[in-house]
Design a protein around this motif. Sequence first.
Motif, mmCIF file in Angstrom:
data_model
loop_
_atom_site.group_PDB
_atom_site.id
_atom_site.type_symbol
_atom_site.label_atom_id
_atom_site.label_comp_id
_atom_site.label_asym_id
_atom_site.label_seq_id
_atom_site.Cartn_x
_atom_site.Cartn_y
_atom_site.Cartn_z
ATOM 1 N N ALA A 173 0.932 -1.165 -0.040
ATOM 2 C CA ALA A 173 -0.057 0.098 -0.111
ATOM 3 C C ALA A 173 0.860 1.050 -0.128
ATOM 4 C CB ALA A 173 -0.964 0.024 1.245
ATOM 5 N N TYR A 174 1.775 1.250 0.605
ATOM 6 C CA TYR A 174 2.648 2.292 0.666
ATOM 7 C C TYR A 174 3.470 2.588 -0.473
ATOM 8 C CZ TYR A 174 6.895 5.142 1.995
ATOM 9 O OH TYR A 174 7.897 5.944 1.901
ATOM 10 N N LEU A 175 4.137 1.447 -1.108
ATOM 11 C CA LEU A 175 4.981 1.571 -2.354
ATOM 12 C C LEU A 175 3.952 2.040 -3.380
ATOM 13 C CD1 LEU A 175 7.054 -1.528 -2.072
ATOM 14 C CD2 LEU A 175 8.072 0.844 -1.880
ATOM 15 N N ASN A 176 2.805 1.377 -3.513
ATOM 16 C CA ASN A 176 1.703 1.498 -4.669
ATOM 17 C C ASN A 176 1.237 3.122 -4.612
ATOM 18 O OD1 ASN A 176 1.693 -0.676 -5.878
ATOM 19 N ND2 ASN A 176 0.029 -1.753 -4.766
ATOM 20 N N CYS A 177 1.047 3.563 -3.192
ATOM 21 C CA CYS A 177 0.531 5.041 -3.123
ATOM 22 C C CYS A 177 1.814 5.927 -3.738
ATOM 23 C CB CYS A 177 0.537 5.184 -1.663
ATOM 24 S SG CYS A 177 0.198 7.231 -1.586
ATOM 25 N N LEU A 178 2.888 5.756 -3.323
ATOM 26 C CA LEU A 178 3.960 6.462 -3.622
ATOM 27 C C LEU A 178 4.135 6.641 -5.330
ATOM 28 C CD1 LEU A 178 6.922 6.475 -1.072
ATOM 29 C CD2 LEU A 178 5.307 8.213 -1.319
ATOM 30 N N VAL A 179 4.116 5.291 -5.710
ATOM 31 C CA VAL A 179 4.480 5.283 -7.081
ATOM 32 C C VAL A 179 3.158 5.549 -8.056
ATOM 33 C CG1 VAL A 179 4.699 3.394 -9.238
ATOM 34 C CG2 VAL A 179 5.886 3.309 -6.928
ATOM 35 N N ILE A 180 2.036 5.431 -7.718
ATOM 36 C CA ILE A 180 0.878 5.531 -8.683
ATOM 37 C C ILE A 180 0.403 6.903 -8.554
ATOM 38 C CG2 ILE A 180 -1.620 4.916 -9.197
ATOM 39 C CD1 ILE A 180 -0.582 2.074 -8.372
ATOM 40 N N VAL A 181 0.357 7.529 -7.277
ATOM 41 C CA VAL A 181 -0.251 8.784 -7.116
ATOM 42 C C VAL A 181 0.938 9.878 -7.604
ATOM 43 C CG1 VAL A 181 -1.213 10.570 -5.484
ATOM 44 C CG2 VAL A 181 -1.652 8.088 -5.150
ATOM 45 N N ASN A 182 2.041 9.788 -7.186
ATOM 46 C CA ASN A 182 2.954 10.566 -7.868
ATOM 47 C C ASN A 182 3.125 10.656 -9.340
ATOM 48 O OD1 ASN A 182 4.656 11.980 -5.780
ATOM 49 N ND2 ASN A 182 4.893 9.860 -4.961
ATOM 50 N N ALA A 183 2.805 9.336 -10.094
ATOM 51 C CA ALA A 183 2.775 9.279 -11.332
ATOM 52 C C ALA A 183 1.696 10.009 -12.021
ATOM 53 C CB ALA A 183 2.611 7.918 -11.819
ATOM 54 N N GLY A 184 0.480 10.021 -11.314
ATOM 55 C CA GLY A 184 -0.847 10.573 -11.599
ATOM 56 C C GLY A 184 -0.625 12.012 -11.482
ATOM 57 N N ALA A 185 -0.145 12.516 -10.518
ATOM 58 C CA ALA A 185 0.085 13.916 -10.187
ATOM 59 C C ALA A 185 1.082 14.615 -11.182
ATOM 60 C CB ALA A 185 0.616 14.355 -8.661
ATOM 61 N N THR A 186 1.960 13.964 -11.740
ATOM 62 C CA THR A 186 3.029 14.241 -12.805
ATOM 63 C C THR A 186 2.319 14.617 -14.069
ATOM 64 O OG1 THR A 186 4.697 13.406 -11.534
ATOM 65 C CG2 THR A 186 5.207 13.905 -13.749
#
Length: 196
Positions: A173-186
Motif C-alpha cells: 500500500a505504501y509503495l503503490n501510493c508513492l508510485v501511482i499517485v506521484n505518477a498521476g500527479a505528474t
Amino acid sequence: MKLVREKAASIAGNRTFYMVGQPVHGSELDRLSEHVKKLYFGVILIAYFLLFFLCRDAFLALFGIVAVALTLLMTQAYSFHRGFSVNAITAAMPALLIVISLSNVIHLVVELRQRLAHHGNAMRALEEANRHIAWPCFLNAFTTAVGFASLFVSSLEPIRQLGELACLGILLAYLNCLVIVNAGATLLRRRLEEGA
C-alpha cells in the motif's frame, strides 16, 4: 454444513432443533465472510468520492483509487498463490488494506493540495509533499507491518495467514501510493496548476 443440517433434520423429524458448537460458529462466519465481498465495490466507490472531495480532481482521485485497488489485487493474488482460504479471519484483510492504503493516499493528496495552494507549481508541490510525508508514512507502514508480523507465531493457521497478508499488503500500500499517485500527479500537473 448443509449436509449436516439435512441429516439433523431427518433425525429430528418435526421437532425443533438447534445446531451449536465451534464448527457451526466457524461455518456461519465463513458464510458471512463471503457476503462481505459484495460490499467491496460500494466501499471503493465511497473511497473514490472521498478522494474526489479531497483532491478536487476526478482524475487524481482515480489514480488514488487505482493505488488502493492494485494493493488489494496484488495481496489477493499472493493469497491465491499461497493457497490461503477465505475464512472469517482472513476476510478482514481487504477492509483493513482499503483503510490503510486510502490513508496513505489521503496524506499525500492533502499535502500536495496544501503545497500547491501555497505557490501554484505542481512539480515543486509534489516534491515538497513527498519530502514531508514519505518518511512518516513509511514509519507508519513499517511499524504496522511489524505488528501484524507478530501474528506469525500464532498456533492458529488463519491468524498466521492474516498476519502474512496484512504485513505484505501494508508495505505494498505504501509503495503503490508513492508510485501511482506521484505518477498521476505528474501526468496531471497542468490540470492541478489550473485548479489550484
